[in-house]
Enzyme design. Structure first.
Site, PDB file in Angstrom:
ATOM      1  N   TYR A  59       7.759   0.447 -20.908  1.00  0.00           N
ATOM      2  CA  TYR A  59       9.092   1.141 -21.086  1.00  0.00           C
ATOM      3  C   TYR A  59       8.915   1.171 -22.791  1.00  0.00           C
ATOM      4  CZ  TYR A  59      13.659   3.440 -20.850  1.00  0.00           C
ATOM      5  OH  TYR A  59      14.837   4.381 -21.105  1.00  0.00           O
ATOM      6  N   ASN A 132      23.517   6.856 -16.495  1.00  0.00           N
ATOM      7  CA  ASN A 132      23.274   7.901 -15.664  1.00  0.00           C
ATOM      8  C   ASN A 132      24.424   9.162 -15.914  1.00  0.00           C
ATOM      9  OD1 ASN A 132      20.945   7.157 -14.709  1.00  0.00           O
ATOM     10  ND2 ASN A 132      21.914   6.441 -12.877  1.00  0.00           N
ATOM     11  N   ASN A 158      18.771  13.676  -6.148  1.00  0.00           N
ATOM     12  CA  ASN A 158      19.405  12.449  -5.348  1.00  0.00           C
ATOM     13  C   ASN A 158      19.502  11.047  -6.125  1.00  0.00           C
ATOM     14  OD1 ASN A 158      16.677  12.738  -4.826  1.00  0.00           O
ATOM     15  ND2 ASN A 158      17.068  10.917  -3.716  1.00  0.00           N
ATOM     16  N   ARG A 181      12.684  15.822  -2.649  1.00  0.00           N
ATOM     17  CA  ARG A 181      11.387  15.818  -1.896  1.00  0.00           C
ATOM     18  C   ARG A 181      11.899  15.680  -0.391  1.00  0.00           C
ATOM     19  NH1 ARG A 181       8.613  10.179  -3.748  1.00  0.00           N
ATOM     20  NH2 ARG A 181      10.982   9.696  -3.960  1.00  0.00           N
ATOM     21  N   ARG A 183      11.877  14.459   3.458  1.00  0.00           N
ATOM     22  CA  ARG A 183      11.902  13.151   4.033  1.00  0.00           C
ATOM     23  C   ARG A 183      12.357  13.158   5.309  1.00  0.00           C
ATOM     24  NH1 ARG A 183      15.052  10.598  -0.578  1.00  0.00           N
ATOM     25  NH2 ARG A 183      14.091  12.449  -1.702  1.00  0.00           N
ATOM     26  N   TYR A 250      13.701  14.453 -18.788  1.00  0.00           N
ATOM     27  CA  TYR A 250      14.317  13.196 -19.145  1.00  0.00           C
ATOM     28  C   TYR A 250      13.902  11.825 -18.548  1.00  0.00           C
ATOM     29  CZ  TYR A 250      16.966  13.585 -14.855  1.00  0.00           C
ATOM     30  OH  TYR A 250      17.350  13.780 -13.482  1.00  0.00           O
ATOM     31  N   GLY A 251      12.786  12.137 -17.688  1.00  0.00           N
ATOM     32  CA  GLY A 251      11.877  11.300 -16.652  1.00  0.00           C
ATOM     33  C   GLY A 251      10.485  11.930 -16.074  1.00  0.00           C
ATOM     34  N   LYS A 335      21.731   2.769  -5.033  1.00  0.00           N
ATOM     35  CA  LYS A 335      21.329   2.209  -6.385  1.00  0.00           C
ATOM     36  C   LYS A 335      21.737   0.708  -5.971  1.00  0.00           C
ATOM     37  CE  LYS A 335      22.196   3.940 -10.399  1.00  0.00           C
ATOM     38  NZ  LYS A 335      20.677   3.914 -10.741  1.00  0.00           N
TER      39      LYS A 335
END
Length: 340
Positions: A59, A132, A158, A181, A183, A250-251, A335
């Site tokens: 990180y 978040n 999600n 994605r 699934r 952001y990711g 989570k």
């Protein structure tokens, strides 16, 4: 009076997924309370991707090792030093910034590292409030001036941020196009996101198909795109952005670069930006009004039932290994929350 605490530490060189001797649950004495310190009993703390990355050493910011894991969570104030003015026993607090080390039962922290939050909101909402939802709030507010009826498009819909984006946008009258994605349990996921307030949920494959045109018969093309994936998914999402629109990254879950056609810059003048909540907090360290205003707005949404915690699995601290393993599984929509 001495108080013992249990805390989950990570050591050098070993990723958490190996569960070697370098990530351990330790019983330690809580530090002495200083004049400007606050003794906190932690209540709950989530496992976020950034937490794993920090202990793996990948990180952007790293705590000196050995370090206590966890950057987010909520705790209850038990005792305060004689110079502490803004907090009192019984208050709920969350970390002001990253690196606090929330995967522990108790801790003594300087007052300036803590932010008071209302204790009348659900504990899981409080535990997942400072990363978040704040990220979602800032990205919706800071890059484009959005009005009711406008639309945004996001991938990783999600994710914790994605779920918060859906709910905050819904409360503001902003339409959301949500990319996930494909699934095995896709219909169940679509149903859950629609129940949160999503207007459209599509797969990455659908982004390339003509049926996307049907969506834009009813809502305008998005002025804002939120990217947490990278690679082809991001390139395809960008194609649906309005001219002069903005894509915020952001990711990078796909661990692939953001690839943008030259034509998107020349003929559509799209803008590419980045966002990192940790940097926003650093930039606004002297602007407590902005932070307080954001947290108040989010807590008001929670109280009105317009912002819920992400789908969570509650895990006792002693079962941390199972929680860490689950948090790194693909297609994990729940989570992991450590109960402390």
């Amino acid at each position: 009076m001495s108080v013992s605490a249990r805390q989950l530490e990570g050591g050098k060189g070993e990723p958490l997924c190996q569960h070697g001797p370098n990530d351990t649950l330790k019983d330690l004495e809580v530090a002495e309370l200083g004049d400007s310190d606050v003794h906190v009993k932690m209540l709950a703390a989530p496992i976020n991707p950034a937490d794993i990355n920090m202990i793996q050493g990948t990180y952007a910011i790293l705590s000196p090792l050995p370090a206590v894991g966890g950057n987010e969570g909520v705790g209850e104030v038990l005792e305060v030093g004689r110079r502490v003015a803004a907090l009192k026993p019984g208050d709920w607090v969350v970390p002001v910034g990253a690196g606090l080390g929330t995967w522990r039962t108790h801790g003594v922290f300087p007052e300036e590292m803590l932010l008071k939050v209302p204790s009348d909101i659900p504990v899981l909402c409080a535990a997942t409030l400072s990363v978040n939802p704040c990220t979602a709030y800032r990205m919706l507010a800071d890059f484009e001036t959005l009005a009711p009826g406008d639309s945004i498009i996001q991938n990783a819909a999600n994710s914790g941020v994605g779920q918060a984006v859906i709910q905050i946008a819904k409360a503001s009258g902003i339409k959301t196009i949500n990319v996930v994605r494909d699934r095995p349990d896709l219909p169940k996921l679509v149903e859950r996101l629609m129940a949160l307030g999503a207007d459209h949920v599509v797969t990455e494959e659908t982004l390339r198909k003509p049926e996307m045109k049907d969506i834009f018969k009813n809502i305008p093309k998005p002025r804002l795109a939120l990217n947490c994936v990278g690679g082809k998914s991001t390139t395809e999402m960008l194609r649906h952005l309005q001219p002069k629109g903005t894509m915020v990254t952001y990711g990078g879950m796909a661990k692939q670069p953001v690839m943008v056609p030259v034509s998107a810059f020349i003929f559509r003048d799209v803008r590419l930006r980045g966002f990192w909540m940790t940097q926003w907090r650093k930039d606004h360290a002297q602007d407590q009004e902005s932070l307080a205003s954001m947290m108040d707005a989010l807590c008001q949404l929670i109280r009105r039932g317009q912002l819920a915690a992400p789908a969570c699995t509650e895990v006792p601290l002693q079962d941390y290994k199972e929680a860490l393993e689950a948090s790194m599984k693909p297609f994990m929509s729940s989570k992991q929350i450590l109960l402390l």
